[in-house]
Design a protein around this motif. Sequence first.
Motif, PDB file in Angstrom:
ATOM      1  N   ALA A   1       0.683  -1.060  -0.467  1.00  0.00           N
ATOM      2  CA  ALA A   1       0.089   0.040   0.342  1.00  0.00           C
ATOM      3  C   ALA A   1       0.416   1.510   0.206  1.00  0.00           C
ATOM      4  CB  ALA A   1      -1.124  -0.112   1.618  1.00  0.00           C
TER       5      ALA A   1
ATOM      6  N   CYS B   1       2.044   4.786  -2.731  1.00  0.00           N
ATOM      7  CA  CYS B   1       1.729   6.383  -3.215  1.00  0.00           C
ATOM      8  C   CYS B   1       2.175   7.121  -4.339  1.00  0.00           C
ATOM      9  CB  CYS B   1       1.367   6.628  -2.165  1.00  0.00           C
ATOM     10  SG  CYS B   1       1.121   5.934  -0.283  1.00  0.00           S
TER      11      CYS B   1
ATOM     12  N   GLN C   1      -0.209  10.758   2.752  1.00  0.00           N
ATOM     13  CA  GLN C   1      -0.318   9.295   1.462  1.00  0.00           C
ATOM     14  C   GLN C   1      -0.053   8.007   3.228  1.00  0.00           C
ATOM     15  OE1 GLN C   1       1.257   9.582  -1.629  1.00  0.00           O
ATOM     16  NE2 GLN C   1      -0.089  11.874  -2.336  1.00  0.00           N
TER      17      GLN C   1
ATOM     18  N   THR D   1      -2.879   7.413   5.121  1.00  0.00           N
ATOM     19  CA  THR D   1      -4.074   6.393   4.216  1.00  0.00           C
ATOM     20  C   THR D   1      -3.706   5.637   4.037  1.00  0.00           C
ATOM     21  OG1 THR D   1      -4.694   8.984   4.165  1.00  0.00           O
ATOM     22  CG2 THR D   1      -5.928   8.189   2.923  1.00  0.00           C
ATOM     23  N   ALA D   2      -2.906   5.581   3.625  1.00  0.00           N
ATOM     24  CA  ALA D   2      -2.921   4.241   3.016  1.00  0.00           C
ATOM     25  C   ALA D   2      -2.734   2.876   3.873  1.00  0.00           C
ATOM     26  CB  ALA D   2      -1.617   3.680   1.761  1.00  0.00           C
TER      27      ALA D   2
END
Length: 100
Positions: free
Chosen positions: A16, A20, A71, A74-75
């Motif tokens: 993940a 990004c 980022q 969030t990931a």
Amino acid sequence: MSATGAEVIADAVAAAVRACPAVAGLHGGRYGEVATYLPGRAVLGVRVTDEEVSVHVVGRYPASITEIAGQVRTAVRAVVADRLVSVTVEDLAVTESRHP
């Protein structure tokens, strides 16, 4: 946490984070100490504990540290919502433009 649980989480978090746009790659820390150690291998740049996921990255310039960390958080939260997420930007990758 079992090795299998840590392995699944560490691999999913690493994938993940690598996806990004503001991340050039994962970073193992100054001495390679930031990792999830698994049987026969390690996931560098991701440390998973029962309480926290720590991620160390190389950001992609011109993104700001705030954008990079946002980022990544969030990931990671999309993968593991029940743990504190700690993000460290170790370095920035700068792509040089070539002019004729």
